[in-house]
Design a protein around this motif. Structure first.
Motif, PDB file in Angstrom:
ATOM      1  N   GLU A   1       0.624  20.747  12.283  1.00  0.00           N
ATOM      2  CA  GLU A   1      -0.490  21.647  12.002  1.00  0.00           C
ATOM      3  C   GLU A   1      -1.310  21.029  10.877  1.00  0.00           C
ATOM      4  O   GLU A   1      -0.758  20.378   9.991  1.00  0.00           O
ATOM      5  CB  GLU A   1       0.031  23.021  11.580  1.00  0.00           C
ATOM      6  N   THR A   2      -2.634  21.226  10.913  1.00  0.00           N
ATOM      7  CA  THR A   2      -3.501  20.580   9.938  1.00  0.00           C
ATOM      8  C   THR A   2      -3.885  21.519   8.800  1.00  0.00           C
ATOM      9  O   THR A   2      -3.944  22.731   8.963  1.00  0.00           O
ATOM     10  CB  THR A   2      -4.779  20.043  10.595  1.00  0.00           C
ATOM     11  N   SER A   3      -4.155  20.899   7.654  1.00  0.00           N
ATOM     12  CA  SER A   3      -4.583  21.633   6.469  1.00  0.00           C
ATOM     13  C   SER A   3      -5.275  20.655   5.532  1.00  0.00           C
ATOM     14  O   SER A   3      -4.994  19.446   5.559  1.00  0.00           O
ATOM     15  CB  SER A   3      -3.376  22.262   5.751  1.00  0.00           C
ATOM     16  N   GLY A   4      -6.189  21.148   4.704  1.00  0.00           N
ATOM     17  CA  GLY A   4      -6.714  20.335   3.618  1.00  0.00           C
ATOM     18  C   GLY A   4      -5.566  19.943   2.702  1.00  0.00           C
ATOM     19  O   GLY A   4      -4.663  20.755   2.448  1.00  0.00           O
ATOM     20  N   SER A   5      -5.562  18.709   2.219  1.00  0.00           N
ATOM     21  CA  SER A   5      -4.416  18.223   1.458  1.00  0.00           C
ATOM     22  C   SER A   5      -4.150  19.051   0.205  1.00  0.00           C
ATOM     23  O   SER A   5      -2.995  19.369  -0.111  1.00  0.00           O
ATOM     24  CB  SER A   5      -4.625  16.752   1.081  1.00  0.00           C
ATOM     25  N   TRP A   6      -5.207  19.410  -0.516  1.00  0.00           N
ATOM     26  CA  TRP A   6      -5.022  20.185  -1.733  1.00  0.00           C
ATOM     27  C   TRP A   6      -4.753  21.650  -1.422  1.00  0.00           C
ATOM     28  O   TRP A   6      -4.214  22.375  -2.260  1.00  0.00           O
ATOM     29  CB  TRP A   6      -6.233  20.039  -2.652  1.00  0.00           C
ATOM     30  N   ALA A   7      -5.126  22.087  -0.229  1.00  0.00           N
ATOM     31  CA  ALA A   7      -4.869  23.476   0.155  1.00  0.00           C
ATOM     32  C   ALA A   7      -3.412  23.701   0.542  1.00  0.00           C
ATOM     33  O   ALA A   7      -2.960  24.843   0.625  1.00  0.00           O
ATOM     34  CB  ALA A   7      -5.784  23.880   1.311  1.00  0.00           C
TER      35      ALA A   7
ATOM     36  N   GLU B   1      -7.157  14.277   9.287  1.00  0.00           N
ATOM     37  CA  GLU B   1      -7.490  12.931   9.750  1.00  0.00           C
ATOM     38  C   GLU B   1      -6.321  12.261  10.484  1.00  0.00           C
ATOM     39  O   GLU B   1      -6.490  11.221  11.120  1.00  0.00           O
ATOM     40  CB  GLU B   1      -7.942  12.054   8.566  1.00  0.00           C
ATOM     41  N   LYS B   2      -5.123  12.851  10.406  1.00  0.00           N
ATOM     42  CA  LYS B   2      -3.956  12.287  11.101  1.00  0.00           C
ATOM     43  C   LYS B   2      -3.628  13.041  12.390  1.00  0.00           C
ATOM     44  O   LYS B   2      -2.628  12.729  13.057  1.00  0.00           O
ATOM     45  CB  LYS B   2      -2.743  12.294  10.166  1.00  0.00           C
ATOM     46  N   ALA B   3      -4.444  14.027  12.754  1.00  0.00           N
ATOM     47  CA  ALA B   3      -4.154  14.846  13.938  1.00  0.00           C
ATOM     48  C   ALA B   3      -4.132  14.000  15.208  1.00  0.00           C
ATOM     49  O   ALA B   3      -3.247  14.156  16.065  1.00  0.00           O
ATOM     50  CB  ALA B   3      -5.173  15.973  14.055  1.00  0.00           C
ATOM     51  N   GLU B   4      -5.089  13.091  15.360  1.00  0.00           N
ATOM     52  CA  GLU B   4      -5.145  12.272  16.572  1.00  0.00           C
ATOM     53  C   GLU B   4      -3.948  11.329  16.654  1.00  0.00           C
ATOM     54  O   GLU B   4      -3.459  11.039  17.746  1.00  0.00           O
ATOM     55  CB  GLU B   4      -6.451  11.480  16.614  1.00  0.00           C
ATOM     56  N   PHE B   5      -3.483  10.858  15.521  1.00  0.00           N
ATOM     57  CA  PHE B   5      -2.316   9.973  15.513  1.00  0.00           C
ATOM     58  C   PHE B   5      -1.097  10.692  16.080  1.00  0.00           C
ATOM     59  O   PHE B   5      -0.434  10.189  16.993  1.00  0.00           O
ATOM     60  CB  PHE B   5      -2.036   9.493  14.089  1.00  0.00           C
ATOM     61  N   PHE B   6      -0.805  11.876  15.581  1.00  0.00           N
ATOM     62  CA  PHE B   6       0.385  12.593  16.033  1.00  0.00           C
ATOM     63  C   PHE B   6       0.229  13.154  17.447  1.00  0.00           C
ATOM     64  O   PHE B   6       1.232  13.457  18.105  1.00  0.00           O
ATOM     65  CB  PHE B   6       0.746  13.702  15.048  1.00  0.00           C
ATOM     66  N   ALA B   7      -1.025  13.277  17.921  1.00  0.00           N
ATOM     67  CA  ALA B   7      -1.259  13.753  19.290  1.00  0.00           C
ATOM     68  C   ALA B   7      -1.255  12.617  20.311  1.00  0.00           C
ATOM     69  O   ALA B   7      -1.208  12.873  21.526  1.00  0.00           O
ATOM     70  CB  ALA B   7      -2.589  14.504  19.363  1.00  0.00           C
ATOM     71  N   ASP B   8      -1.294  11.376  19.851  1.00  0.00           N
ATOM     72  CA  ASP B   8      -1.305  10.216  20.740  1.00  0.00           C
ATOM     73  C   ASP B   8      -0.017  10.198  21.573  1.00  0.00           C
ATOM     74  O   ASP B   8       1.086  10.207  21.022  1.00  0.00           O
ATOM     75  CB  ASP B   8      -1.411   8.941  19.892  1.00  0.00           C
ATOM     76  N   PRO B   9      -0.119  10.161  22.910  1.00  0.00           N
ATOM     77  CA  PRO B   9       1.090  10.140  23.752  1.00  0.00           C
ATOM     78  C   PRO B   9       2.042   8.994  23.417  1.00  0.00           C
ATOM     79  O   PRO B   9       3.263   9.150  23.531  1.00  0.00           O
ATOM     80  CB  PRO B   9       0.523  10.006  25.169  1.00  0.00           C
ATOM     81  N   ASP B  10       1.495   7.850  23.005  1.00  0.00           N
ATOM     82  CA  ASP B  10       2.360   6.728  22.637  1.00  0.00           C
ATOM     83  C   ASP B  10       3.159   7.027  21.373  1.00  0.00           C
ATOM     84  O   ASP B  10       4.320   6.618  21.243  1.00  0.00           O
ATOM     85  CB  ASP B  10       1.533   5.450  22.442  1.00  0.00           C
ATOM     86  N   VAL B  11       2.522   7.724  20.426  1.00  0.00           N
ATOM     87  CA  VAL B  11       3.230   8.127  19.215  1.00  0.00           C
ATOM     88  C   VAL B  11       4.301   9.164  19.562  1.00  0.00           C
ATOM     89  O   VAL B  11       5.436   9.100  19.070  1.00  0.00           O
ATOM     90  CB  VAL B  11       2.248   8.691  18.163  1.00  0.00           C
ATOM     91  N   VAL B  12       3.933  10.108  20.430  1.00  0.00           N
ATOM     92  CA  VAL B  12       4.891  11.130  20.874  1.00  0.00           C
ATOM     93  C   VAL B  12       6.102  10.471  21.520  1.00  0.00           C
ATOM     94  O   VAL B  12       7.258  10.821  21.226  1.00  0.00           O
ATOM     95  CB  VAL B  12       4.217  12.112  21.857  1.00  0.00           C
ATOM     96  N   ASP B  13       5.852   9.479  22.379  1.00  0.00           N
ATOM     97  CA  ASP B  13       6.950   8.788  23.062  1.00  0.00           C
ATOM     98  C   ASP B  13       7.802   7.983  22.080  1.00  0.00           C
ATOM     99  O   ASP B  13       9.038   7.937  22.202  1.00  0.00           O
ATOM    100  CB  ASP B  13       6.401   7.860  24.147  1.00  0.00           C
TER     101      ASP B  13
END
Length: 353
Positions: free
Chosen positions: A67-73, A43-55
């Motif tokens: 990289e994404t993963s299920g939290s308990w996994a 659910e946080k993938a889009e946040f870290f991919a946001d160009p403004d966040v990257v900048d």
């Protein structure tokens, strides 16, 4: 004429030098950051991919490769070579901290409550039968005790008045969630349900686990196969497929609204008893610790967290784009205590049978 041509050539050469210097500086900026490897909830993938966040991160000297993963996994992953893990709540973060011998207080930069997204017809039928209330066309409250009683009795949509008008509302009434064994949102759904089923007390011992397990088993078994991450579940709902009632994070709805989408068929129901998903960082290196501090303290990043629908600790968000869908303040919503990771794992195991 030759003089004019010479001047033009000189200008072009100077321009080329300037362009080369700018390009060199841009390249220098892009390579002057430290790369931080992170494993995060989907659910946080889009946040870290946001160009403004990257900048914003690059301005502080960091590039986050997520990289994404299920939290308990995450506990089953080999995180050697990673700088931080960012599961969606404290319980799996505490497990990871123990495994990798991370000491000290774990940073919790932002949080998001669990909500139920519903198609408008389904929300209207729930309200007509006393299982929900609607205070806006696209926002309301789910009465958890009433819903759990309906689940306990295996009530169907056809048994609810008004459902006969909608051909899509058939079969057993239930909320779709993610797999509680691997996914945080699914596990937190069980935490909220077990709290209500246990008389408003957190499940903390074997007797309470045994007492609440039969209902939790019903909540999960009726769903059939479950997704491993909340991102896929939410996207399925938005596309119109699957169940008309789905457990997701509030932040996912806020992110959708930020993109300019305001689905007329979407109603956000806040359970009157819910739990917060406290996104918690497990710093595995000094660079990971530095990024965790930025996520918690940097004003630009905190504003971007709100833009993506997360609620930063220490300040109320303003979901301007979603005022008719989202609560600005969580009034009328009781925050249930979450069991320890050991108990929550046992509840998930029993729920899965």
């Amino acid at each position: 004429m030759r003089r004019i041509a010479g001047i033009i050539l000189a200008v072009l050469l100077i321009g080329g030098v300037v362009a080369a210097v700018v390009a060199g500086r841009a390249e220098e900026r892009s390579t002057a950051t430290k790369t931080v490897r992170a494993v995060i909830g989907s659910e946080k993938a889009e946040f870290f991919a946001d160009p403004d966040v990257v900048d914003a991160l690059a301005a502080k000297g960091y590039t986050v490769k997520a990289e994404t993963s299920g939290s308990w996994a995450m506990e089953g992953l080999d995180l050697k070579g990673y700088d931080l893990a960012l599961p969606s709540s404290q319980a799996p973060a505490v497990e990871l901290a123990g495994k990798y011998k991370v000491t000290g207080t774990l940073p919790r930069p932002f949080y998001s409550p669990l909500v139920v997204v519903a198609h408008k017809n389904a929300a209207g039928v729930l309200a007509a039968n006393g299982l929900a209330t609607l205070d806006e066309a696209h926002r309301g409250t789910l009465k958890m005790a009433g819903y759990l009683d309906a689940a306990r009795k295996d009530r169907t949509w056809q048994q609810l008045k008004g459902s006969e008008k909608y051909g899509e509302l058939t079969g057993t009434l239930y909320l779709s969630s993610t797999d509680p064994v691997t996914s945080n949102s699914g596990a937190l759904y069980l935490a909220a349900a077990s709290y209500v089923e246990n008389g408003g007390k957190v499940v903390a011992d074997d007797a309470a686990v045994k007492r609440t397990a039969p209902l939790l088993r019903k909540l999960v078994s009726v769903q059939g196969a479950q997704q491993a991450g909340s991102d896929a579940v939410f996207r399925d709902f938005v596309s119109g497929s699957g169940n008309p009632l789905v457990v997701v994070y509030e932040s996912q709805v806020a992110s959708l609204l930020r993109e300019g989408q305001q689905p007329d068929d979407l109603v956000v129901l806040y359970p009157d008893t819910t739990v917060n998903s406290d996104h918690t960082v497990v710093p595995l290196t000094e660079d990971g610790k530095a990024v965790a501090e930025l996520l918690s303290q940097d004003a630009t990043l905190r504003d971007l967290e709100v833009r993506h629908g997360f609620r930063p600790h220490g300040g109320p968000p303003e979901f301007a784009s979603g005022a008719t869908y989202l609560k600005q303040e969580l009034t009328g919503v009781h925050q249930a205590a979450v069991p320890t990771s050991e108990v929550l794992r046992e509840l998930a195991r029993r729920a899965k049978g």
